[in-house]
Design a protein around this motif. Structure first.
Motif, mmCIF file in Angstrom:
data_model
loop_
_atom_site.group_PDB
_atom_site.id
_atom_site.type_symbol
_atom_site.label_atom_id
_atom_site.label_comp_id
_atom_site.label_asym_id
_atom_site.label_seq_id
_atom_site.Cartn_x
_atom_site.Cartn_y
_atom_site.Cartn_z
ATOM 1 N N THR A 263 0.678 -1.361 0.160
ATOM 2 C CA THR A 263 -0.020 0.173 0.116
ATOM 3 C C THR A 263 0.881 1.169 -0.041
ATOM 4 O OG1 THR A 263 -0.017 0.050 2.385
ATOM 5 C CG2 THR A 263 -1.831 -1.206 1.067
ATOM 6 N N CYS A 264 0.204 2.121 -0.663
ATOM 7 C CA CYS A 264 1.123 3.311 -0.580
ATOM 8 C C CYS A 264 0.932 4.016 0.742
ATOM 9 C CB CYS A 264 0.597 4.420 -1.756
ATOM 10 S SG CYS A 264 1.051 6.059 -2.065
ATOM 11 N N SER A 265 2.449 4.651 1.087
ATOM 12 C CA SER A 265 2.356 5.423 2.527
ATOM 13 C C SER A 265 1.608 6.743 2.451
ATOM 14 C CB SER A 265 3.654 5.473 2.955
ATOM 15 O OG SER A 265 4.470 6.271 2.077
ATOM 16 N N VAL A 266 1.403 7.446 1.197
ATOM 17 C CA VAL A 266 0.913 8.618 0.987
ATOM 18 C C VAL A 266 -0.718 8.685 0.850
ATOM 19 C CG1 VAL A 266 0.998 10.696 -0.299
ATOM 20 C CG2 VAL A 266 2.932 9.590 -0.033
ATOM 21 N N CYS A 267 -1.223 7.983 -0.199
ATOM 22 C CA CYS A 267 -2.677 7.532 -0.473
ATOM 23 C C CYS A 267 -3.495 6.694 0.247
ATOM 24 C CB CYS A 267 -2.824 7.781 -1.776
ATOM 25 S SG CYS A 267 -2.524 6.552 -2.872
ATOM 26 N N ARG A 268 -2.357 5.661 0.576
ATOM 27 C CA ARG A 268 -3.064 4.500 1.086
ATOM 28 C C ARG A 268 -3.419 3.427 0.011
ATOM 29 N NH1 ARG A 268 0.268 3.923 4.678
ATOM 30 N NH2 ARG A 268 -0.711 1.991 5.313
ATOM 31 N N GLY A 269 -3.685 3.863 -1.006
ATOM 32 C CA GLY A 269 -4.099 2.798 -2.121
ATOM 33 C C GLY A 269 -3.202 1.784 -2.392
ATOM 34 N N ALA A 270 -3.838 0.814 -2.910
ATOM 35 C CA ALA A 270 -2.823 -0.601 -3.186
ATOM 36 C C ALA A 270 -3.077 -0.875 -4.560
ATOM 37 C CB ALA A 270 -3.619 -1.774 -2.567
ATOM 38 N N GLU A 271 -3.530 -0.087 -5.518
ATOM 39 C CA GLU A 271 -3.649 -0.326 -6.886
ATOM 40 C C GLU A 271 -2.363 0.214 -7.523
ATOM 41 O OE1 GLU A 271 -6.957 -0.153 -9.117
ATOM 42 O OE2 GLU A 271 -8.339 -0.915 -7.783
ATOM 43 N N SER A 272 -1.694 -0.583 -8.359
ATOM 44 C CA SER A 272 -0.671 -0.204 -9.349
ATOM 45 C C SER A 272 -0.853 -0.358 -10.699
ATOM 46 C CB SER A 272 0.495 -1.166 -8.830
ATOM 47 O OG SER A 272 1.809 -0.723 -9.187
ATOM 48 N N SER A 273 -0.399 0.883 -11.585
ATOM 49 C CA SER A 273 -0.607 0.804 -13.029
ATOM 50 C C SER A 273 0.606 1.011 -13.337
ATOM 51 C CB SER A 273 -1.910 1.756 -13.476
ATOM 52 O OG SER A 273 -1.460 2.874 -12.993
ATOM 53 N N ALA A 274 0.585 0.953 -14.827
ATOM 54 C CA ALA A 274 2.061 1.020 -15.552
ATOM 55 C C ALA A 274 2.445 2.321 -15.364
ATOM 56 C CB ALA A 274 1.680 0.645 -17.173
ATOM 57 N N GLY B 81 4.716 1.302 0.371
ATOM 58 C CA GLY B 81 5.415 1.742 -0.812
ATOM 59 C C GLY B 81 5.130 3.089 -1.058
ATOM 60 N N TRP B 82 5.461 3.586 -2.183
ATOM 61 C CA TRP B 82 5.044 5.020 -2.782
ATOM 62 C C TRP B 82 4.486 4.928 -4.361
ATOM 63 C CZ3 TRP B 82 8.683 3.468 0.828
ATOM 64 C CH2 TRP B 82 8.419 4.270 1.977
ATOM 65 N N HIS B 83 3.555 5.329 -4.508
ATOM 66 C CA HIS B 83 2.996 5.538 -6.035
ATOM 67 C C HIS B 83 3.879 6.541 -6.723
ATOM 68 C CE1 HIS B 83 -1.134 4.127 -5.140
ATOM 69 N NE2 HIS B 83 -0.887 3.420 -6.172
ATOM 70 N N MET B 84 4.318 6.378 -7.811
ATOM 71 C CA MET B 84 5.382 7.164 -8.573
ATOM 72 C C MET B 84 4.635 8.385 -8.278
ATOM 73 S SD MET B 84 6.464 4.679 -11.630
ATOM 74 C CE MET B 84 6.814 6.240 -12.607
ATOM 75 N N GLN B 85 3.460 8.770 -8.514
ATOM 76 C CA GLN B 85 2.467 10.045 -8.615
ATOM 77 C C GLN B 85 2.315 10.691 -7.367
ATOM 78 O OE1 GLN B 85 2.098 11.491 -11.682
ATOM 79 N NE2 GLN B 85 3.382 9.674 -12.449
ATOM 80 N N CYS B 86 2.459 9.859 -6.315
ATOM 81 C CA CYS B 86 2.284 10.354 -4.948
ATOM 82 C C CYS B 86 3.463 11.103 -4.405
ATOM 83 C CB CYS B 86 1.870 9.232 -3.818
ATOM 84 S SG CYS B 86 -0.078 8.780 -4.346
ATOM 85 N N LEU B 87 4.706 10.790 -4.822
ATOM 86 C CA LEU B 87 5.915 11.230 -4.521
ATOM 87 C C LEU B 87 6.064 12.868 -4.784
ATOM 88 C CD1 LEU B 87 8.393 8.242 -5.797
ATOM 89 C CD2 LEU B 87 7.758 8.945 -3.330
ATOM 90 N N ASP B 88 6.911 13.514 -3.969
ATOM 91 C CA ASP B 88 6.858 14.964 -4.336
ATOM 92 C C ASP B 88 8.306 15.444 -4.614
ATOM 93 O OD1 ASP B 88 6.365 17.790 -4.629
ATOM 94 O OD2 ASP B 88 6.428 18.037 -2.186
ATOM 95 N N PRO B 89 8.844 15.854 -5.602
ATOM 96 C CA PRO B 89 8.077 15.603 -6.926
ATOM 97 C C PRO B 89 7.579 14.479 -7.467
ATOM 98 C CG PRO B 89 10.215 16.071 -7.781
ATOM 99 C CD PRO B 89 10.055 16.033 -6.075
ATOM 100 N N PRO B 90 6.672 14.046 -8.250
ATOM 101 C CA PRO B 90 6.174 12.855 -8.873
ATOM 102 C C PRO B 90 7.186 12.202 -9.753
ATOM 103 C CG PRO B 90 4.413 14.288 -8.964
ATOM 104 C CD PRO B 90 5.716 14.923 -8.500
#
Length: 90
Positions: A16-27, A46-55
């Motif tokens: 799960t993403c530590s920022v948004c708590r979502g578990a879905e991963s896409s390309a 983990g961290w979604h690529m788009q949830c990082l700052d900067p993404p």
């Protein structure tokens, strides 16, 4: 390697993403897991690529450190990016 980890994580949905708590991963928004063995975050975070700052706009080509660990282990950006779209099929 990181691509194998991405395939496993996408298939299992156990990170799960530590920022948004979502578990879905896409390309274009893969959940990345820190490669630093001393990372204080549990392996289920983990961290979604788009949830990082900067993404992140592309998948890191090698081991990746989370924002906290990167403070002590600056990333090597010399390898460039893996081209998109990334196929997550096993």
């Amino acid at each position: 390697g990181i691509l194998d980890d991405v395939k496993v994580e996408a298939a299992q949905g156990t990170i799960t993403c530590s920022v948004c708590r979502g578990a879905e991963s896409s390309a274009d928004n893969v959940i990345l897991r820190c490669s630093d063995p001393s990372c204080p975050f549990p392996p289920t975070e983990g961290w979604h690529m788009q949830c990082l700052d900067p993404p992140l706009q592309c998948l890191p080509p090698a081991d990746w450190c989370c924002p906290e660990c990167a403070l002590f282990n600056p990333p090597d950006l010399s390898g460039g990016c893996i081209d998109w779209p990334l196929t997550l099929d096993t």
